[in-house]
Scaffold this motif. Structure first.
Motif, PDB file in Angstrom:
ATOM      1  N   LEU A   7     -18.736 -51.883  30.922  1.00  0.00           N
ATOM      2  CA  LEU A   7     -17.599 -51.488  31.741  1.00  0.00           C
ATOM      3  C   LEU A   7     -17.369 -49.993  31.596  1.00  0.00           C
ATOM      4  O   LEU A   7     -17.380 -49.467  30.483  1.00  0.00           O
ATOM      5  N   GLY A   8     -17.167 -49.320  32.708  1.00  0.00           N
ATOM      6  CA  GLY A   8     -16.846 -47.901  32.698  1.00  0.00           C
ATOM      7  C   GLY A   8     -15.387 -47.680  33.041  1.00  0.00           C
ATOM      8  O   GLY A   8     -14.856 -48.333  33.943  1.00  0.00           O
ATOM      9  N   LEU A   9     -14.744 -46.791  32.304  1.00  0.00           N
ATOM     10  CA  LEU A   9     -13.396 -46.337  32.636  1.00  0.00           C
ATOM     11  C   LEU A   9     -13.464 -44.832  32.843  1.00  0.00           C
ATOM     12  O   LEU A   9     -13.927 -44.112  31.948  1.00  0.00           O
ATOM     13  N   CYS A  10     -13.038 -44.394  34.012  1.00  0.00           N
ATOM     14  CA  CYS A  10     -13.067 -42.973  34.329  1.00  0.00           C
ATOM     15  C   CYS A  10     -11.644 -42.445  34.390  1.00  0.00           C
ATOM     16  O   CYS A  10     -10.820 -42.941  35.162  1.00  0.00           O
ATOM     17  N   GLY A  11     -11.365 -41.431  33.587  1.00  0.00           N
ATOM     18  CA  GLY A  11     -10.039 -40.840  33.535  1.00  0.00           C
ATOM     19  C   GLY A  11      -9.731 -39.919  34.694  1.00  0.00           C
ATOM     20  O   GLY A  11      -8.654 -39.334  34.738  1.00  0.00           O
ATOM     21  N   SER A  12     -10.643 -39.786  35.624  1.00  0.00           N
ATOM     22  CA  SER A  12     -10.418 -38.995  36.835  1.00  0.00           C
ATOM     23  C   SER A  12     -10.463 -39.917  38.035  1.00  0.00           C
ATOM     24  O   SER A  12     -11.332 -40.790  38.114  1.00  0.00           O
ATOM     25  N   LEU A  13      -9.558 -39.714  38.979  1.00  0.00           N
ATOM     26  CA  LEU A  13      -9.546 -40.549  40.176  1.00  0.00           C
ATOM     27  C   LEU A  13     -10.419 -39.992  41.295  1.00  0.00           C
ATOM     28  O   LEU A  13     -10.731 -40.716  42.237  1.00  0.00           O
ATOM     29  N   ARG A  14     -10.823 -38.727  41.189  1.00  0.00           N
ATOM     30  CA  ARG A  14     -11.648 -38.122  42.240  1.00  0.00           C
ATOM     31  C   ARG A  14     -12.985 -38.839  42.337  1.00  0.00           C
ATOM     32  O   ARG A  14     -13.670 -39.044  41.340  1.00  0.00           O
ATOM     33  N   GLY A  15     -13.377 -39.179  43.550  1.00  0.00           N
ATOM     34  CA  GLY A  15     -14.638 -39.866  43.763  1.00  0.00           C
ATOM     35  C   GLY A  15     -15.832 -39.051  43.311  1.00  0.00           C
ATOM     36  O   GLY A  15     -16.812 -39.591  42.809  1.00  0.00           O
ATOM     37  N   ALA A  16     -15.764 -37.740  43.489  1.00  0.00           N
ATOM     38  CA  ALA A  16     -16.888 -36.860  43.137  1.00  0.00           C
ATOM     39  C   ALA A  16     -16.683 -36.169  41.792  1.00  0.00           C
ATOM     40  O   ALA A  16     -17.297 -35.134  41.535  1.00  0.00           O
ATOM     41  N   SER A  17     -15.878 -36.744  40.936  1.00  0.00           N
ATOM     42  CA  SER A  17     -15.623 -36.092  39.646  1.00  0.00           C
ATOM     43  C   SER A  17     -16.877 -36.074  38.778  1.00  0.00           C
ATOM     44  O   SER A  17     -17.717 -36.978  38.853  1.00  0.00           O
ATOM     45  N   THR A  18     -16.998 -35.052  37.973  1.00  0.00           N
ATOM     46  CA  THR A  18     -18.147 -34.969  37.075  1.00  0.00           C
ATOM     47  C   THR A  18     -18.067 -36.041  35.987  1.00  0.00           C
ATOM     48  O   THR A  18     -19.096 -36.442  35.451  1.00  0.00           O
ATOM     49  N   ASN A  19     -16.888 -36.532  35.680  1.00  0.00           N
ATOM     50  CA  ASN A  19     -16.784 -37.631  34.721  1.00  0.00           C
ATOM     51  C   ASN A  19     -17.320 -38.924  35.321  1.00  0.00           C
ATOM     52  O   ASN A  19     -17.941 -39.724  34.624  1.00  0.00           O
ATOM     53  N   ARG A  20     -17.128 -39.131  36.606  1.00  0.00           N
ATOM     54  CA  ARG A  20     -17.716 -40.303  37.259  1.00  0.00           C
ATOM     55  C   ARG A  20     -19.237 -40.159  37.285  1.00  0.00           C
ATOM     56  O   ARG A  20     -19.977 -41.127  37.086  1.00  0.00           O
ATOM     57  N   MET A  21     -19.722 -38.940  37.530  1.00  0.00           N
ATOM     58  CA  MET A  21     -21.169 -38.697  37.486  1.00  0.00           C
ATOM     59  C   MET A  21     -21.706 -38.980  36.080  1.00  0.00           C
ATOM     60  O   MET A  21     -22.784 -39.557  35.916  1.00  0.00           O
ATOM     61  N   LEU A  22     -20.942 -38.581  35.066  1.00  0.00           N
ATOM     62  CA  LEU A  22     -21.352 -38.818  33.685  1.00  0.00           C
ATOM     63  C   LEU A  22     -21.380 -40.322  33.375  1.00  0.00           C
ATOM     64  O   LEU A  22     -22.284 -40.798  32.673  1.00  0.00           O
ATOM     65  N   GLU A  78     -10.635 -33.243  30.672  1.00  0.00           N
ATOM     66  CA  GLU A  78      -9.637 -32.595  29.808  1.00  0.00           C
ATOM     67  C   GLU A  78      -8.624 -31.897  30.699  1.00  0.00           C
ATOM     68  O   GLU A  78      -8.962 -30.965  31.422  1.00  0.00           O
ATOM     69  N   TYR A  79      -7.398 -32.391  30.675  1.00  0.00           N
ATOM     70  CA  TYR A  79      -6.313 -31.806  31.441  1.00  0.00           C
ATOM     71  C   TYR A  79      -5.313 -31.201  30.467  1.00  0.00           C
ATOM     72  O   TYR A  79      -4.729 -31.927  29.654  1.00  0.00           O
ATOM     73  N   ASN A  80      -5.142 -29.912  30.526  1.00  0.00           N
ATOM     74  CA  ASN A  80      -4.161 -29.230  29.675  1.00  0.00           C
ATOM     75  C   ASN A  80      -4.323 -29.586  28.203  1.00  0.00           C
ATOM     76  O   ASN A  80      -3.387 -29.946  27.511  1.00  0.00           O
ATOM     77  N   SER A  81      -5.553 -29.533  27.748  1.00  0.00           N
ATOM     78  CA  SER A  81      -5.925 -29.748  26.345  1.00  0.00           C
ATOM     79  C   SER A  81      -5.768 -31.185  25.865  1.00  0.00           C
ATOM     80  O   SER A  81      -5.663 -31.436  24.665  1.00  0.00           O
ATOM     81  N   GLY A  82      -5.773 -32.138  26.779  1.00  0.00           N
ATOM     82  CA  GLY A  82      -5.653 -33.531  26.376  1.00  0.00           C
ATOM     83  C   GLY A  82      -6.312 -34.450  27.378  1.00  0.00           C
ATOM     84  O   GLY A  82      -6.912 -34.009  28.358  1.00  0.00           O
ATOM     85  N   LEU A  83      -6.206 -35.760  27.123  1.00  0.00           N
ATOM     86  CA  LEU A  83      -6.742 -36.730  28.053  1.00  0.00           C
ATOM     87  C   LEU A  83      -5.894 -36.749  29.312  1.00  0.00           C
ATOM     88  O   LEU A  83      -4.760 -36.259  29.320  1.00  0.00           O
ATOM     89  N   SER A  84      -6.422 -37.305  30.377  1.00  0.00           N
ATOM     90  CA  SER A  84      -5.700 -37.334  31.646  1.00  0.00           C
ATOM     91  C   SER A  84      -4.551 -38.334  31.607  1.00  0.00           C
ATOM     92  O   SER A  84      -4.591 -39.334  30.882  1.00  0.00           O
ATOM     93  N   GLN A 123     -11.258 -35.706  24.059  1.00  0.00           N
ATOM     94  CA  GLN A 123     -11.839 -36.785  23.258  1.00  0.00           C
ATOM     95  C   GLN A 123     -11.009 -37.026  21.999  1.00  0.00           C
ATOM     96  O   GLN A 123     -10.763 -38.173  21.622  1.00  0.00           O
ATOM     97  N   TYR A 124     -10.576 -35.959  21.364  1.00  0.00           N
ATOM     98  CA  TYR A 124      -9.767 -36.104  20.149  1.00  0.00           C
ATOM     99  C   TYR A 124      -8.466 -36.843  20.469  1.00  0.00           C
ATOM    100  O   TYR A 124      -8.090 -37.784  19.761  1.00  0.00           O
ATOM    101  N   SER A 125      -7.799 -36.448  21.549  1.00  0.00           N
ATOM    102  CA  SER A 125      -6.540 -37.111  21.889  1.00  0.00           C
ATOM    103  C   SER A 125      -6.783 -38.568  22.300  1.00  0.00           C
ATOM    104  O   SER A 125      -5.973 -39.447  21.990  1.00  0.00           O
ATOM    105  N   LEU A 126      -7.894 -38.846  22.969  1.00  0.00           N
ATOM    106  CA  LEU A 126      -8.213 -40.224  23.335  1.00  0.00           C
ATOM    107  C   LEU A 126      -8.473 -41.066  22.092  1.00  0.00           C
ATOM    108  O   LEU A 126      -8.016 -42.206  21.991  1.00  0.00           O
ATOM    109  N   ARG A 127      -9.193 -40.504  21.125  1.00  0.00           N
ATOM    110  CA  ARG A 127      -9.437 -41.242  19.877  1.00  0.00           C
ATOM    111  C   ARG A 127      -8.121 -41.591  19.177  1.00  0.00           C
ATOM    112  O   ARG A 127      -7.958 -42.710  18.660  1.00  0.00           O
ATOM    113  N   LEU A 128      -7.173 -40.661  19.194  1.00  0.00           N
ATOM    114  CA  LEU A 128      -5.858 -40.943  18.601  1.00  0.00           C
ATOM    115  C   LEU A 128      -5.151 -42.078  19.341  1.00  0.00           C
ATOM    116  O   LEU A 128      -4.534 -42.944  18.720  1.00  0.00           O
TER     117      LEU A 128
END
Length: 183
Positions: A7-22, A78-84, A123-128
């Motif tokens: 299962l993939g979870l993408c923290g960006s809603l943009r269809g062409a986001s680089t996180n979705r590509m990743l 990474e949005y403003n130094s944290g997860l989305s 990533q650090y904030s997501l791990r927390l």
């Protein structure tokens, strides 16, 4: 074991986001596996909404996807130094569904960001945020794709061989976790 459910979870809603590509690249490196991506277009968490109407069906659907998955890969910008906010909101909603769906679930985190740190703070904030849920959170290798707008070729593959190798190593480690649990 070829019948894994990833299962993939993408923290960006943009269809062409680089996180979705990743995520697509992660799926390719993990293969073979049945793959689906959760839809995180959820209402903002609101305790009054929960009290009045219960857990929204969209949240219950994501919860069920997590429960059914053998492994999860989360891609966070990474949005403003944290997860989305999208990702944090999804985690908050999912935590409201009874059952501890994350406990013992193998989870890998990856990030793609415009900055030179590649999403390290996200990533650090997501791990927390994940710690209270007690998943089997892989500690590495860390996949942080910097300058993500230039990190993928025309076919959507990582253009840097070292980044692709690290992602492949992380997906192999995630597969190993699933197979270890299946024994």
């Amino acid at each position: 074991m070829a019948d894994h459910k990833l299962l993939g979870l993408c923290g960006s809603l943009r269809g062409a986001s680089t996180n979705r590509m990743l995520l697509t690249e992660a799926r390719r490196h993990y293969a073979p596996a049945a793959y689906e991506e959760a839809d995180l277009r959820l209402p903002l968490y609101d305790g009054d909404l929960e009290t009045a109407a219960g857990i929204p069906a969209a949240v219950q659907a994501v919860h069920a996807q997590i429960a059914a998955a053998d492994a999860i890969v989360i891609a966070t910008p990474e949005y403003n130094s944290g997860l989305s906010g999208v990702l944090k909101n999804a985690l908050d909603w999912i935590s409201r569904v009874p059952g501890g769906v994350w406990v013992g679930k193998p989870v890998a985190i990856v990030s793609a960001a415009a900055g030179r740190a590649g999403g390290a703070r996200a990533q650090y904030s997501l791990r927390l945020c994940m710690a209270p849920f007690r998943p089997r959170l892989l500690q590495g290798p860390e996949v942080m794709i910097a300058s993500s707008h230039a990190a993928f070729d025309g076919d959507g593959h990582l253009s840097d061989a070292q980044s692709a190798k690290i992602l492949g190593d992380l997906m192999a480690a995630l597969r190993d976790e699933v197979e270890l649990l299946a024994r």
